[in-house]
Design a protein around this motif. Sequence first.
Motif, mmCIF file in Angstrom:
data_model
loop_
_atom_site.group_PDB
_atom_site.id
_atom_site.type_symbol
_atom_site.label_atom_id
_atom_site.label_comp_id
_atom_site.label_asym_id
_atom_site.label_seq_id
_atom_site.Cartn_x
_atom_site.Cartn_y
_atom_site.Cartn_z
ATOM 1 N N ALA A 159 1.859 4.659 4.980
ATOM 2 C CA ALA A 159 0.630 4.020 4.502
ATOM 3 C C ALA A 159 0.089 2.984 5.474
ATOM 4 C CB ALA A 159 0.892 3.370 3.140
ATOM 5 N N ASP A 167 0.834 -1.204 0.000
ATOM 6 C CA ASP A 167 0.000 0.000 0.000
ATOM 7 C C ASP A 167 0.870 1.256 0.000
ATOM 8 O OD1 ASP A 167 -2.103 1.822 0.290
ATOM 9 O OD2 ASP A 167 -3.208 0.485 1.627
ATOM 10 N N THR A 214 -3.608 3.346 6.679
ATOM 11 C CA THR A 214 -4.551 3.077 5.585
ATOM 12 C C THR A 214 -4.640 1.585 5.304
ATOM 13 O OG1 THR A 214 -4.037 5.223 4.595
ATOM 14 C CG2 THR A 214 -5.108 3.588 3.193
ATOM 15 N N VAL A 258 0.466 5.710 0.043
ATOM 16 C CA VAL A 258 -0.422 6.865 0.175
ATOM 17 C C VAL A 258 0.015 7.975 -0.773
ATOM 18 C CG1 VAL A 258 -1.134 6.392 2.525
ATOM 19 C CG2 VAL A 258 0.951 7.691 2.121
#
Length: 381
Positions: free
Chosen positions: A105, A96, A108, A98
Amino acid sequence: MSSFDRHPSTVADFDDARRRDRLRETRLGHGWRGWRRTRLAVLRSLGVLLVAMIVFGQYWVHDVAPERDRLAQTTPELLPANLPADARDWDTAVVDMVGLGGVNAAPTAKALPALSRLGVVWAVRYDNAGIDTKVIAEMIVRAARYGNVRNIVLVGHSMGGIIALEVARHIHLGSDRRLVAVVLDCTPMDLDAVRPESRSRGADLVRWVGWLPGARESRLLRFVVEMSARRERFAQRDGLFFDIDFRAMGQAASEVLRDKIFSRDAASNGLIEAQFLAIVAGGGTADLRALGKPNPDKRNPAIVFIRPREASRDDVVDVEYSHRVLIEQSGGVNGTLSVVRPTRTEHANPIQRPDEYNEVIETQVLPFVRRYQEANRNDPP
């Protein structure tokens, strides 16, 4: 014999005609008989080119190269977020990333446990000193080899999707790992996809990056762009001219130098470029084309685009525009694109809307990506 006898010429003898004759006799190329004008034009062009090369060399050596070396030494981190929901999926990593304004990240990724249905979930933490997508790609590949992970899925939120696409190109074309899919969450495919009211000074920087070599690393260019973005504070148009408030200009310059040039926490040109790539710089569209080219050794990855069903709910990115670009590049009968349109999400907000995001991942993203994951598993190593 007097000096007047030795030099009988007087001032009156040196008229303008004699002066011009003398200049013609001493200028470059006077004795050339053939192709004189052509040879002079070539010689002058070479002189201009030599000066330009010297200036460019100094620009590269003192401005670009040191920053490029610094970015190549950045140390992003790969953080664990979730274990795979099924032990059979340890061969796949979901990474992942951001977007603008985010560094880590992990929060998230942890808000999206549905991703663990594909494999182990990792989160990228950017280095505050800057970002180099090749460094991130190499970090992911090293971790994958160490963990015996063969397949990789990249997830990018907002402008983090631009970074994810560039990282994807490095992994797909320059490593032995298999890129299964790239999931883009409200990603602007180029600068035109960013709504005018939400564009930042990064737009100006990317326009230069598109054609000026070394612009990604240039601190001088960054200073110019940052000052241009603040020009309304110290420059007011008065007809064809500008009325400059030099005191306010000095304050703006001091702020830029402190916060954007010499601060270790400031985003680098590379970070802004990676997040704000425009058409002139290639951007996400160029990376999509690279991922879509036939490759005899690897399958083309799946592309998933998550966007609000109602485009107006995203006040940062024109998702309809990005949607059209993705259809042109990755859609079609034999395309690799799947578009997911949840009803209650806004701009790349999985932390604020985890239920909606996890639901569409479970019901729409996973079935589509699973097909590519299984196909890669069936391919010979």
